[in-house]
Design a protein around this motif. Structure first.
Motif, PDB file in Angstrom:
ATOM      1  N   GLU A   1       6.612 -26.107  55.581  1.00  0.00           N
ATOM      2  CA  GLU A   1       7.521 -25.132  54.959  1.00  0.00           C
ATOM      3  C   GLU A   1       7.726 -25.447  53.481  1.00  0.00           C
ATOM      4  OE1 GLU A   1       8.806 -22.367  56.070  1.00  0.00           O
ATOM      5  OE2 GLU A   1       7.996 -22.534  58.090  1.00  0.00           O
ATOM      6  N   ALA A   2       7.772 -26.741  53.148  1.00  0.00           N
ATOM      7  CA  ALA A   2       7.932 -27.135  51.746  1.00  0.00           C
ATOM      8  C   ALA A   2       6.720 -26.713  50.921  1.00  0.00           C
ATOM      9  CB  ALA A   2       8.137 -28.650  51.646  1.00  0.00           C
ATOM     10  N   LYS A   3       5.517 -26.851  51.489  1.00  0.00           N
ATOM     11  CA  LYS A   3       4.310 -26.420  50.795  1.00  0.00           C
ATOM     12  C   LYS A   3       4.264 -24.899  50.679  1.00  0.00           C
ATOM     13  CE  LYS A   3       1.446 -28.669  49.498  1.00  0.00           C
ATOM     14  NZ  LYS A   3       1.278 -29.292  48.158  1.00  0.00           N
ATOM     15  N   ALA A   4       4.731 -24.208  51.730  1.00  0.00           N
ATOM     16  CA  ALA A   4       4.783 -22.740  51.675  1.00  0.00           C
ATOM     17  C   ALA A   4       5.779 -22.294  50.618  1.00  0.00           C
ATOM     18  CB  ALA A   4       5.181 -22.189  53.047  1.00  0.00           C
ATOM     19  N   TYR A   5       6.883 -23.013  50.521  1.00  0.00           N
ATOM     20  CA  TYR A   5       7.892 -22.719  49.484  1.00  0.00           C
ATOM     21  C   TYR A   5       7.298 -22.920  48.093  1.00  0.00           C
ATOM     22  CZ  TYR A   5      12.104 -23.370  46.637  1.00  0.00           C
ATOM     23  OH  TYR A   5      13.060 -23.289  45.654  1.00  0.00           O
ATOM     24  N   GLU A   6       6.527 -23.985  47.950  1.00  0.00           N
ATOM     25  CA  GLU A   6       5.869 -24.270  46.676  1.00  0.00           C
ATOM     26  C   GLU A   6       4.888 -23.170  46.298  1.00  0.00           C
ATOM     27  OE1 GLU A   6       2.372 -27.214  45.872  1.00  0.00           O
ATOM     28  OE2 GLU A   6       4.224 -28.380  45.835  1.00  0.00           O
ATOM     29  N   GLU A   7       4.056 -22.740  47.254  1.00  0.00           N
ATOM     30  CA  GLU A   7       3.063 -21.703  46.987  1.00  0.00           C
ATOM     31  C   GLU A   7       3.711 -20.348  46.710  1.00  0.00           C
ATOM     32  OE1 GLU A   7      -0.155 -22.172  46.499  1.00  0.00           O
ATOM     33  OE2 GLU A   7       0.340 -24.298  46.732  1.00  0.00           O
ATOM     34  N   THR A   8       4.776 -20.038  47.442  1.00  0.00           N
ATOM     35  CA  THR A   8       5.494 -18.779  47.204  1.00  0.00           C
ATOM     36  C   THR A   8       6.130 -18.775  45.827  1.00  0.00           C
ATOM     37  OG1 THR A   8       5.998 -18.666  49.576  1.00  0.00           O
ATOM     38  CG2 THR A   8       7.231 -17.197  48.132  1.00  0.00           C
ATOM     39  N   THR A   9       6.705 -19.914  45.458  1.00  0.00           N
ATOM     40  CA  THR A   9       7.308 -20.034  44.121  1.00  0.00           C
ATOM     41  C   THR A   9       6.248 -19.882  43.044  1.00  0.00           C
ATOM     42  OG1 THR A   9       8.988 -21.548  44.997  1.00  0.00           O
ATOM     43  CG2 THR A   9       8.712 -21.491  42.608  1.00  0.00           C
ATOM     44  N   ARG A  10       5.084 -20.475  43.277  1.00  0.00           N
ATOM     45  CA  ARG A  10       3.982 -20.366  42.312  1.00  0.00           C
ATOM     46  C   ARG A  10       3.549 -18.914  42.134  1.00  0.00           C
ATOM     47  NH1 ARG A  10       1.195 -24.724  40.974  1.00  0.00           N
ATOM     48  NH2 ARG A  10       1.644 -25.735  42.968  1.00  0.00           N
ATOM     49  N   ALA A  11       3.465 -18.191  43.249  1.00  0.00           N
ATOM     50  CA  ALA A  11       3.093 -16.768  43.190  1.00  0.00           C
ATOM     51  C   ALA A  11       4.162 -15.964  42.461  1.00  0.00           C
ATOM     52  CB  ALA A  11       2.901 -16.222  44.603  1.00  0.00           C
ATOM     53  N   LEU A  12       5.435 -16.303  42.715  1.00  0.00           N
ATOM     54  CA  LEU A  12       6.540 -15.597  42.068  1.00  0.00           C
ATOM     55  C   LEU A  12       6.557 -15.874  40.571  1.00  0.00           C
ATOM     56  CD1 LEU A  12       9.009 -13.792  42.638  1.00  0.00           C
ATOM     57  CD2 LEU A  12      10.347 -15.870  42.999  1.00  0.00           C
ATOM     58  N   VAL A  13       6.269 -17.129  40.208  1.00  0.00           N
ATOM     59  CA  VAL A  13       6.229 -17.506  38.792  1.00  0.00           C
ATOM     60  C   VAL A  13       5.127 -16.745  38.070  1.00  0.00           C
ATOM     61  CG1 VAL A  13       5.608 -19.420  37.246  1.00  0.00           C
ATOM     62  CG2 VAL A  13       7.296 -19.767  39.050  1.00  0.00           C
ATOM     63  N   THR A  14       3.984 -16.573  38.737  1.00  0.00           N
ATOM     64  CA  THR A  14       2.873 -15.808  38.153  1.00  0.00           C
ATOM     65  C   THR A  14       3.301 -14.377  37.856  1.00  0.00           C
ATOM     66  OG1 THR A  14       1.269 -17.134  39.396  1.00  0.00           O
ATOM     67  CG2 THR A  14       0.498 -15.038  38.509  1.00  0.00           C
ATOM     68  N   GLU A  15       4.083 -13.813  38.762  1.00  0.00           N
ATOM     69  CA  GLU A  15       4.566 -12.440  38.584  1.00  0.00           C
ATOM     70  C   GLU A  15       5.632 -12.341  37.503  1.00  0.00           C
ATOM     71  OE1 GLU A  15       3.341  -9.806  39.967  1.00  0.00           O
ATOM     72  OE2 GLU A  15       1.955 -10.863  41.300  1.00  0.00           O
ATOM     73  N   MET A  16       6.194 -13.502  37.089  1.00  0.00           N
ATOM     74  CA  MET A  16       7.261 -13.492  36.077  1.00  0.00           C
ATOM     75  C   MET A  16       6.772 -13.935  34.702  1.00  0.00           C
ATOM     76  SD  MET A  16      10.484 -14.975  38.319  1.00  0.00           S
ATOM     77  CE  MET A  16      11.651 -14.798  36.959  1.00  0.00           C
ATOM     78  N   SER A  17       5.445 -13.893  34.505  1.00  0.00           N
ATOM     79  CA  SER A  17       4.912 -14.166  33.172  1.00  0.00           C
ATOM     80  C   SER A  17       5.192 -12.967  32.269  1.00  0.00           C
ATOM     81  CB  SER A  17       3.406 -14.421  33.253  1.00  0.00           C
ATOM     82  OG  SER A  17       2.734 -13.248  33.696  1.00  0.00           O
ATOM     83  N   ALA A  18       5.064 -13.162  30.974  1.00  0.00           N
ATOM     84  CA  ALA A  18       5.378 -12.098  30.016  1.00  0.00           C
ATOM     85  C   ALA A  18       4.519 -10.859  30.256  1.00  0.00           C
ATOM     86  CB  ALA A  18       5.185 -12.614  28.592  1.00  0.00           C
ATOM     87  N   GLU A  19       3.219 -11.087  30.498  1.00  0.00           N
ATOM     88  CA  GLU A  19       2.295  -9.968  30.720  1.00  0.00           C
ATOM     89  C   GLU A  19       2.656  -9.195  31.985  1.00  0.00           C
ATOM     90  OE1 GLU A  19      -2.468  -9.199  31.540  1.00  0.00           O
ATOM     91  OE2 GLU A  19      -1.747 -11.197  31.010  1.00  0.00           O
ATOM     92  N   LYS A  20       2.931  -9.922  33.073  1.00  0.00           N
ATOM     93  CA  LYS A  20       3.257  -9.292  34.350  1.00  0.00           C
ATOM     94  C   LYS A  20       4.586  -8.548  34.277  1.00  0.00           C
ATOM     95  CE  LYS A  20      -0.184 -10.841  36.983  1.00  0.00           C
ATOM     96  NZ  LYS A  20      -1.077 -10.004  37.812  1.00  0.00           N
ATOM     97  N   LEU A  21       5.562  -9.140  33.574  1.00  0.00           N
ATOM     98  CA  LEU A  21       6.868  -8.486  33.454  1.00  0.00           C
ATOM     99  C   LEU A  21       6.772  -7.211  32.619  1.00  0.00           C
ATOM    100  CD1 LEU A  21       9.372 -11.465  33.026  1.00  0.00           C
ATOM    101  CD2 LEU A  21       9.225  -9.864  34.938  1.00  0.00           C
ATOM    102  N   ALA A  22       5.895  -7.242  31.601  1.00  0.00           N
ATOM    103  CA  ALA A  22       5.689  -6.042  30.787  1.00  0.00           C
ATOM    104  C   ALA A  22       5.111  -4.919  31.653  1.00  0.00           C
ATOM    105  CB  ALA A  22       4.760  -6.355  29.619  1.00  0.00           C
TER     106      ALA A  22
END
Length: 271
Positions: free
Chosen positions: A26-47
């Motif tokens: 679950e901790a690794k799944a949390y890490e991977e989900t957070t990584r995916a969420l962070v990717t979606e919160m980059s400047a380009e993605k947010l634009a």
């Protein structure tokens, strides 16, 4: 009665392994989900997100912003994985209390044996499970909260990364004092309890008494907490303690108690 307690201790150790594995996953799944969420919160993605949100507003709902739905689902999954990893970590560490209580019910030799095994389990999960997550944020006009970088740290992962980056000396120091010595020390306590009647057992305890003060596991735990408290105060950097640190903390406590138990066991036996 004695054999019933031994069976119960074996079951408790099995439960620690079972729930420890679930907590790790679950901790690794949390890490991977957070990584995916962070990717979606980059400047380009947010634009892109803002443009799609504008399109959805202008079209009066005819255009569906699937990105918004994806972000919502990722946040939901992230929260769920975090709760699950913490819950399973609690389940994994709870058996330590009855194992410690067995000190009053079984011999010093049996307590040392089962205590050393429980310390070995907590150390193992402490080494492989993420310990801390650090993200760098920046508030950007029109875009909102932009994530600039993200790192999830674990002991084994950090050592591997140091080797990859060419920091061989630092990697070797951490590997030796925070991984190999604690691992050998804990395994030696198991050996001591099994071969108590041999000269080897006394030599092992004496040896690890000498080098035990050089172990960096307890220092590592304290340093991690300090890093967390320092980084978490900033508006730009955010730190989050993960379940691996709790396994490490449990190991430090169990290791100290088992070492005292082994020393006391050999002292009584010598008399």
């Amino acid at each position: 009665m004695k054999y019933f307690i031994y069976v119960l201790l074996v079951l408790l150790l099995s439960g620690m392994c079972f729930f420890g594995i679930k907590s790790y996953r679950e901790a690794k799944a949390y890490e991977e989900t957070t990584r995916a969420l962070v990717t979606e919160m980059s400047a380009e993605k947010l634009a892109q997100f803002k443009l799609k949100e504008l399109a959805a507003t202008v079209s009066f709902g005819l255009y569906k912003n699937k990105k918004k739905m994806r972000l919502k689902q990722l946040k939901k999954n992230k929260k769920l994985h975090k709760m699950q990893s913490q819950k399973y970590a609690l389940y994994a560490l709870s058996p330590l209390l009855p194992i410690l209580a067995s000190y009053f019910l079984v011999s010093l030799r049996a307590f040392t044996f089962f205590g050393a095994l429980s310390a070995l389990i907590t150390l193992g999960f402490g080494l492989i499970t993420p310990v801390m997550m650090v993200t760098i944020h920046k508030e950007v006009e029109y875009l909102g909260d932009v994530v600039l970088s993200f790192e999830s740290k674990g002991v084994i992962g950090s050592v591997s990364k140091l080797f990859e980056n060419g920091d061989t000396v630092v990697a070797l120091v951490i590997l030796l004092f925070s991984v190999l010595i604690p691992l050998l020390k804990t395994l030696s306590m198991v050996v001591v309890s099994v071969f108590r009647d041999t000269y080897l057992a006394h030599g092992i305890v004496t040896f690890f008494k000498m080098i035990g003060k050089w172990s960096m596991v307890d220092v590592f735990v304290v340093a991690t907490f300090l890093v967390y408290l320092t980084v978490n105060k900033g508006d730009v950097s955010r730190a989050e303690v993960e379940v691996g640190l709790y396994f490490f903390l449990a190991y430090v406590i169990m290791s100290m108690l088992v070492s005292l138990s082994a020393d006391k066991m050999l002292h009584h036996y010598a008399q």
